[in-house]
Design an enzyme around this catalytic site. Structure first.
Site, mmCIF file in Angstrom:
data_model
loop_
_atom_site.group_PDB
_atom_site.id
_atom_site.type_symbol
_atom_site.label_atom_id
_atom_site.label_comp_id
_atom_site.label_asym_id
_atom_site.label_seq_id
_atom_site.Cartn_x
_atom_site.Cartn_y
_atom_site.Cartn_z
ATOM 1 N N GLY A 45 0.837 -1.192 0.000
ATOM 2 C CA GLY A 45 0.000 0.000 0.000
ATOM 3 C C GLY A 45 0.870 1.238 0.000
ATOM 4 N N GLN A 50 3.142 9.977 1.094
ATOM 5 C CA GLN A 50 4.401 9.254 1.324
ATOM 6 C C GLN A 50 5.433 9.531 0.228
ATOM 7 O OE1 GLN A 50 2.185 5.326 2.114
ATOM 8 N NE2 GLN A 50 4.003 5.150 3.393
ATOM 9 N N CYS A 95 4.985 0.036 7.545
ATOM 10 C CA CYS A 95 4.740 1.219 6.717
ATOM 11 C C CYS A 95 6.043 1.597 6.030
ATOM 12 C CB CYS A 95 4.254 2.369 7.600
ATOM 13 S SG CYS A 95 3.893 3.880 6.690
ATOM 14 N N LEU A 96 5.980 1.886 4.733
ATOM 15 C CA LEU A 96 7.199 2.278 4.007
ATOM 16 C C LEU A 96 7.800 3.556 4.584
ATOM 17 C CD1 LEU A 96 6.113 1.485 0.340
ATOM 18 C CD2 LEU A 96 7.882 0.322 1.667
ATOM 19 N N HIS A 137 -5.366 1.846 7.082
ATOM 20 C CA HIS A 137 -3.991 2.350 7.250
ATOM 21 C C HIS A 137 -3.705 3.470 6.244
ATOM 22 C CE1 HIS A 137 0.495 1.652 7.933
ATOM 23 N NE2 HIS A 137 0.486 2.347 6.805
ATOM 24 N N GLU A 138 -4.066 3.251 4.981
ATOM 25 C CA GLU A 138 -3.768 4.236 3.929
ATOM 26 C C GLU A 138 -4.639 5.489 4.062
ATOM 27 O OE1 GLU A 138 -1.107 3.866 2.423
ATOM 28 O OE2 GLU A 138 -0.805 1.745 2.835
ATOM 29 N N HIS A 141 -3.222 7.913 6.403
ATOM 30 C CA HIS A 141 -2.168 8.754 5.807
ATOM 31 C C HIS A 141 -2.764 10.032 5.208
ATOM 32 C CE1 HIS A 141 1.596 6.578 6.122
ATOM 33 N NE2 HIS A 141 1.060 5.465 5.648
HETATM 34 C C1 QAP Z 1 0.371 -0.723 4.878
HETATM 35 O O1 QAP Z 1 2.564 -1.188 4.279
HETATM 36 C C2 QAP Z 1 -0.103 -1.952 5.581
HETATM 37 O O2 QAP Z 1 9.246 -1.545 7.082
HETATM 38 C C3 QAP Z 1 1.297 -0.981 3.722
HETATM 39 O O3 QAP Z 1 11.265 -2.307 5.503
HETATM 40 C C4 QAP Z 1 0.789 -2.849 6.169
HETATM 41 O O4 QAP Z 1 3.412 -1.845 2.342
HETATM 42 C C5 QAP Z 1 -1.407 -2.196 5.704
HETATM 43 C C6 QAP Z 1 7.366 -2.217 4.025
HETATM 44 C C7 QAP Z 1 0.312 -3.984 6.799
HETATM 45 C C8 QAP Z 1 -1.874 -3.320 6.318
HETATM 46 C C9 QAP Z 1 -1.017 -4.218 6.878
HETATM 47 C C10 QAP Z 1 7.659 -1.854 5.328
HETATM 48 C C11 QAP Z 1 8.407 -2.611 3.211
HETATM 49 C C12 QAP Z 1 6.018 -2.166 3.473
HETATM 50 C C13 QAP Z 1 8.946 -1.887 5.805
HETATM 51 C C14 QAP Z 1 3.611 -1.614 3.489
HETATM 52 C C15 QAP Z 1 10.001 -2.287 4.973
HETATM 53 C C16 QAP Z 1 9.718 -2.647 3.668
HETATM 54 C C17 QAP Z 1 4.925 -1.732 4.144
HETATM 55 CO CO CO Z 2 1.893 3.565 5.722
#
Ligand code: QAP
Ligand code: CO
Length: 171
Positions: A45, A50, A95-96, A137-138, A141
């Site tokens: 996501g 971001q 979270c990215l 989550h998004e 943001h």
């Molecule tokens: C949001 O998160 C989300 O720390 C999206 O080193 C996450 O894509 C919603 C990511 C979980 C629901 C459940 C995070 C990649 C990606 C990091 C992501 C990383 C590399 C997170």
């Molecule tokens: Co995020």
């Protein structure tokens, strides 16, 4: 084209994003750049803020049972509104914009989202499970909120300490 990702504690992440009014070629190019950015960063996501654009735009691409992400499952979401939130579930979120940190967060289990696609057509989707969690989550943001703000005081303190240490190690 991959865009640079804004990471915590950058204050830009606190911006309240504005509704999209023009569904034009510029928006389409931006959505394509967001997709490249999300995939190259291994995200499922991504919200526009971001990549430092304060527009109510987000992408979701939930992996299938084999863990594969496919373009067919890409959801491009513009100006979303939530309704019919029910139930609750806990999921380990990341979270990215908060790299290398994951924590259990409680969210609604089911919801309905009304949104617009890239052409300005109105859509409705019913979501549960991971998709529901990712939507919440998004959308947070878009309102300047991060998942770490949902942590209880003790865990938030622990996060700040560990995150600072990690940032230092990266420099
Ligand atoms: C949001 O998160 C989300 O720390 C999206 O080193 C996450 O894509 C919603 C990511 C979980 C629901 C459940 C995070 C990649 C990606 C990091 C992501 C990383 C590399 C997170
Ligand atoms: Co995020």
């Amino acid at each position: 084209m991959k865009l640079p990702i804004v990471v915590y504690p950058n204050k830009r992440l606190k911006a309240i994003s504005k509704e999209v009014t023009e569904f034009d070629a510029k928006l389409h190019k931006f959505l394509d750049d967001m997709y490249d950015t999300m995939l190259e960063s291994n995200g499922l996501g991504l919200a526009a803020i971001q990549v430092d654009v304060a527009s109510r735009v987000l992408l979701l691409c939930i992996p299938d049972d084999e863990g594969e992400q496919s373009y067919d499952d890409l959801l491009e979401v513009i100006n979303p509104k939530l309704s019919k939130m029910t139930g609750s579930m806990v999921y380990q979120e990341g979270c990215l914009s908060v790299p290398s940190f994951y924590e259990d967060i409680e969210r609604y289990e089911k919801l309905t989202m009304i949104y617009f696609d890239r052409h300005g057509n109105e859509k409705v989707i019913e979501a549960d499970g991971l998709l529901s969690v990712a939507i919440q989550h998004e959308i947070d943001h878009l309102d300047g909120k991060l998942f770490i703000e949902k942590l209880p005081y003790g865990r938030r303190k622990k996060f700040e300490k560990e995150y600072k240490k990690l940032q230092k190690a990266k420099k």
